[in-house]
Scaffold this motif. Structure first.
Motif, PDB file in Angstrom:
ATOM      1  N   TYR A   1       0.537  -1.007  -0.051  1.00  0.00           N
ATOM      2  CA  TYR A   1      -0.082   0.241   0.227  1.00  0.00           C
ATOM      3  C   TYR A   1       0.806   1.550  -0.186  1.00  0.00           C
ATOM      4  CZ  TYR A   1      -2.623   3.804   1.798  1.00  0.00           C
ATOM      5  OH  TYR A   1      -3.727   5.278   2.430  1.00  0.00           O
ATOM      6  N   ARG A   2       1.803   1.492   0.568  1.00  0.00           N
ATOM      7  CA  ARG A   2       2.439   2.231   1.246  1.00  0.00           C
ATOM      8  C   ARG A   2       3.573   2.914  -0.396  1.00  0.00           C
ATOM      9  NH1 ARG A   2       5.781   4.104   5.986  1.00  0.00           N
ATOM     10  NH2 ARG A   2       3.785   4.231   7.823  1.00  0.00           N
ATOM     11  N   ALA A   3       4.031   2.051  -1.297  1.00  0.00           N
ATOM     12  CA  ALA A   3       5.142   2.360  -2.721  1.00  0.00           C
ATOM     13  C   ALA A   3       3.873   2.712  -3.578  1.00  0.00           C
ATOM     14  CB  ALA A   3       5.146   0.995  -2.781  1.00  0.00           C
ATOM     15  N   THR A   4       2.941   2.018  -3.286  1.00  0.00           N
ATOM     16  CA  THR A   4       1.471   2.713  -4.461  1.00  0.00           C
ATOM     17  C   THR A   4       0.825   4.363  -4.533  1.00  0.00           C
ATOM     18  OG1 THR A   4       0.747   0.745  -4.731  1.00  0.00           O
ATOM     19  CG2 THR A   4      -1.244   2.386  -5.242  1.00  0.00           C
ATOM     20  N   ARG A   5       0.628   4.535  -2.685  1.00  0.00           N
ATOM     21  CA  ARG A   5       0.618   5.713  -2.308  1.00  0.00           C
ATOM     22  C   ARG A   5       1.787   7.113  -2.565  1.00  0.00           C
ATOM     23  NH1 ARG A   5      -2.310   9.271  -2.392  1.00  0.00           N
ATOM     24  NH2 ARG A   5      -2.948  10.633  -0.233  1.00  0.00           N
ATOM     25  N   ARG A   6       3.053   6.528  -2.456  1.00  0.00           N
ATOM     26  CA  ARG A   6       4.248   7.333  -2.496  1.00  0.00           C
ATOM     27  C   ARG A   6       4.559   7.541  -3.597  1.00  0.00           C
ATOM     28  NH1 ARG A   6       9.161   6.622   1.017  1.00  0.00           N
ATOM     29  NH2 ARG A   6       7.769   4.681   1.789  1.00  0.00           N
ATOM     30  N   LYS A   7       3.540   6.711  -4.787  1.00  0.00           N
ATOM     31  CA  LYS A   7       4.064   6.958  -6.589  1.00  0.00           C
ATOM     32  C   LYS A   7       2.666   7.513  -6.814  1.00  0.00           C
ATOM     33  CE  LYS A   7       5.753   2.691  -9.026  1.00  0.00           C
ATOM     34  NZ  LYS A   7       4.892   1.486  -8.608  1.00  0.00           N
ATOM     35  N   GLU A   8       2.187   7.910  -6.218  1.00  0.00           N
ATOM     36  CA  GLU A   8       0.157   9.225  -6.152  1.00  0.00           C
ATOM     37  C   GLU A   8       0.663  10.429  -6.164  1.00  0.00           C
ATOM     38  OE1 GLU A   8      -2.333   7.000  -3.742  1.00  0.00           O
ATOM     39  OE2 GLU A   8      -3.018   5.326  -5.270  1.00  0.00           O
ATOM     40  N   LEU A   9       1.282  10.514  -4.508  1.00  0.00           N
ATOM     41  CA  LEU A   9       2.636  11.560  -3.411  1.00  0.00           C
ATOM     42  C   LEU A   9       3.105  11.627  -4.450  1.00  0.00           C
ATOM     43  CD1 LEU A   9       2.043  10.212   0.049  1.00  0.00           C
ATOM     44  CD2 LEU A   9       0.405  12.085  -0.566  1.00  0.00           C
ATOM     45  N   THR A  10       3.909  11.403  -5.341  1.00  0.00           N
ATOM     46  CA  THR A  10       5.270  11.879  -6.453  1.00  0.00           C
ATOM     47  C   THR A  10       4.316  12.752  -7.434  1.00  0.00           C
ATOM     48  OG1 THR A  10       6.652  10.201  -5.029  1.00  0.00           O
ATOM     49  CG2 THR A  10       6.758  11.498  -7.633  1.00  0.00           C
ATOM     50  N   ALA A  11       3.431  12.268  -7.753  1.00  0.00           N
ATOM     51  CA  ALA A  11       2.640  12.741  -8.728  1.00  0.00           C
ATOM     52  C   ALA A  11       2.100  14.170  -7.980  1.00  0.00           C
ATOM     53  CB  ALA A  11       1.542  11.836  -9.625  1.00  0.00           C
ATOM     54  N   VAL A  12       1.623  13.889  -7.816  1.00  0.00           N
ATOM     55  CA  VAL A  12       0.458  15.064  -6.433  1.00  0.00           C
ATOM     56  C   VAL A  12       1.192  16.098  -6.686  1.00  0.00           C
ATOM     57  CG1 VAL A  12      -0.772  16.315  -4.387  1.00  0.00           C
ATOM     58  CG2 VAL A  12      -1.681  14.014  -5.794  1.00  0.00           C
ATOM     59  N   ALA A  13       3.131  15.622  -6.146  1.00  0.00           N
ATOM     60  CA  ALA A  13       3.572  16.758  -5.385  1.00  0.00           C
ATOM     61  C   ALA A  13       4.692  17.506  -7.231  1.00  0.00           C
ATOM     62  CB  ALA A  13       5.271  16.306  -5.167  1.00  0.00           C
ATOM     63  N   ARG A  14       4.826  16.757  -7.785  1.00  0.00           N
ATOM     64  CA  ARG A  14       5.148  16.835  -8.929  1.00  0.00           C
ATOM     65  C   ARG A  14       3.968  18.138  -9.829  1.00  0.00           C
ATOM     66  NH1 ARG A  14       8.347  12.077 -10.606  1.00  0.00           N
ATOM     67  NH2 ARG A  14      10.686  12.697  -9.349  1.00  0.00           N
ATOM     68  N   ASN A  15       2.470  17.739  -9.633  1.00  0.00           N
ATOM     69  CA  ASN A  15       1.894  18.846 -10.362  1.00  0.00           C
ATOM     70  C   ASN A  15       1.697  19.788  -9.539  1.00  0.00           C
ATOM     71  OD1 ASN A  15      -0.199  18.107 -12.024  1.00  0.00           O
ATOM     72  ND2 ASN A  15      -1.432  16.918 -10.979  1.00  0.00           N
ATOM     73  N   ALA A  16       1.969  20.157  -8.144  1.00  0.00           N
ATOM     74  CA  ALA A  16       1.995  21.539  -7.124  1.00  0.00           C
ATOM     75  C   ALA A  16       2.919  22.088  -7.640  1.00  0.00           C
ATOM     76  CB  ALA A  16       1.941  20.237  -5.696  1.00  0.00           C
ATOM     77  N   VAL A  17       4.368  21.390  -8.098  1.00  0.00           N
ATOM     78  CA  VAL A  17       5.864  22.107  -8.207  1.00  0.00           C
ATOM     79  C   VAL A  17       5.251  22.817  -9.846  1.00  0.00           C
ATOM     80  CG1 VAL A  17       7.704  21.884  -9.058  1.00  0.00           C
ATOM     81  CG2 VAL A  17       7.651  20.959  -6.940  1.00  0.00           C
ATOM     82  N   GLU A  18       4.041  22.065 -10.908  1.00  0.00           N
ATOM     83  CA  GLU A  18       4.518  22.628 -12.356  1.00  0.00           C
ATOM     84  C   GLU A  18       3.748  23.820 -11.820  1.00  0.00           C
ATOM     85  OE1 GLU A  18       3.263  19.515 -15.112  1.00  0.00           O
ATOM     86  OE2 GLU A  18       4.279  18.378 -14.487  1.00  0.00           O
ATOM     87  N   LYS A  19       2.176  23.749 -11.126  1.00  0.00           N
ATOM     88  CA  LYS A  19       1.573  25.377 -11.051  1.00  0.00           C
ATOM     89  C   LYS A  19       2.383  26.100 -10.347  1.00  0.00           C
ATOM     90  CE  LYS A  19      -2.625  22.433 -10.752  1.00  0.00           C
ATOM     91  NZ  LYS A  19      -4.098  21.895  -9.454  1.00  0.00           N
ATOM     92  N   VAL A  20       3.363  25.253  -8.916  1.00  0.00           N
ATOM     93  CA  VAL A  20       3.948  27.070  -9.195  1.00  0.00           C
ATOM     94  C   VAL A  20       4.711  27.750  -9.917  1.00  0.00           C
ATOM     95  CG1 VAL A  20       5.475  28.068  -7.145  1.00  0.00           C
ATOM     96  CG2 VAL A  20       3.766  25.850  -6.760  1.00  0.00           C
ATOM     97  N   LYS A  21       5.311  26.409 -10.302  1.00  0.00           N
ATOM     98  CA  LYS A  21       6.495  26.985 -11.410  1.00  0.00           C
ATOM     99  C   LYS A  21       5.966  28.094 -12.675  1.00  0.00           C
ATOM    100  CE  LYS A  21      10.575  24.317 -10.554  1.00  0.00           C
ATOM    101  NZ  LYS A  21      11.331  23.917 -11.559  1.00  0.00           N
ATOM    102  N   GLU A  22       4.988  27.649 -13.301  1.00  0.00           N
ATOM    103  CA  GLU A  22       4.248  28.194 -13.956  1.00  0.00           C
ATOM    104  C   GLU A  22       2.789  29.175 -13.810  1.00  0.00           C
ATOM    105  OE1 GLU A  22       0.069  26.796 -16.901  1.00  0.00           O
ATOM    106  OE2 GLU A  22       1.500  24.730 -16.227  1.00  0.00           O
ATOM    107  N   HIS A  23       2.691  29.818 -12.853  1.00  0.00           N
ATOM    108  CA  HIS A  23       1.739  30.414 -11.883  1.00  0.00           C
ATOM    109  C   HIS A  23       2.755  31.322 -10.968  1.00  0.00           C
ATOM    110  CE1 HIS A  23      -1.238  29.025 -14.413  1.00  0.00           C
ATOM    111  NE2 HIS A  23      -1.769  28.080 -14.042  1.00  0.00           N
ATOM    112  N   GLY A  24       3.417  30.844 -10.188  1.00  0.00           N
ATOM    113  CA  GLY A  24       3.869  31.820  -9.472  1.00  0.00           C
ATOM    114  C   GLY A  24       3.016  32.137  -7.699  1.00  0.00           C
ATOM    115  N   GLU A  25       1.804  31.022  -8.152  1.00  0.00           N
ATOM    116  CA  GLU A  25       1.367  31.555  -6.727  1.00  0.00           C
ATOM    117  C   GLU A  25       1.681  29.718  -6.213  1.00  0.00           C
ATOM    118  OE1 GLU A  25      -2.511  31.975  -8.436  1.00  0.00           O
ATOM    119  OE2 GLU A  25      -1.970  33.526  -9.442  1.00  0.00           O
ATOM    120  N   THR A  26       1.469  30.252  -4.344  1.00  0.00           N
ATOM    121  CA  THR A  26       1.672  29.419  -3.843  1.00  0.00           C
ATOM    122  C   THR A  26       0.121  28.260  -3.584  1.00  0.00           C
ATOM    123  OG1 THR A  26       2.311  30.655  -2.214  1.00  0.00           O
ATOM    124  CG2 THR A  26       1.017  28.765  -1.638  1.00  0.00           C
ATOM    125  N   VAL A  27       0.698  26.991  -3.828  1.00  0.00           N
ATOM    126  CA  VAL A  27      -0.441  25.874  -3.954  1.00  0.00           C
ATOM    127  C   VAL A  27      -0.236  25.542  -2.354  1.00  0.00           C
ATOM    128  CG1 VAL A  27      -0.721  24.409  -5.150  1.00  0.00           C
ATOM    129  CG2 VAL A  27      -0.079  25.169  -6.319  1.00  0.00           C
TER     130      VAL A  27
END
Length: 69
Positions: free
Chosen positions: A1-27
């Motif tokens: 379960y943890r390995a799967t959850r870690r993959k999901e969280l990695t995707a969530v984190a990368r998504n947030a980073v892309e939004k921050v870099k694109e818009h320059g706003e806090t997520v």
């Protein structure tokens, strides 16, 4: 379960980073457990130009991703 959850969280984190870099706003991410926040912090901290921190009180503690100063 943890390995799967870690993959999901990695995707969530990368998504947030892309939004921050694109818009320059806090997520703000959903509230998460300590394990989940640690996974997200690890991903965000490995990427240049952004930083993360936790805010709030358990069980509603969440991560904020923002442009690095």
């Amino acid at each position: 379960y943890r390995a799967t959850r870690r993959k999901e969280l990695t995707a969530v984190a990368r998504n947030a980073v892309e939004k921050v870099k694109e818009h320059g706003e806090t997520v703000r991410l959903e509230p998460m457990s300590a394990f989940e926040r640690k996974c997200v912090h690890d991903v965000v901290n490995a990427i240049a130009g952004v930083e993360s921190e936790s805010e709030g009180v358990e069980p509603n503690r969440r991560i904020i991703v923002r442009p690095a100063e």
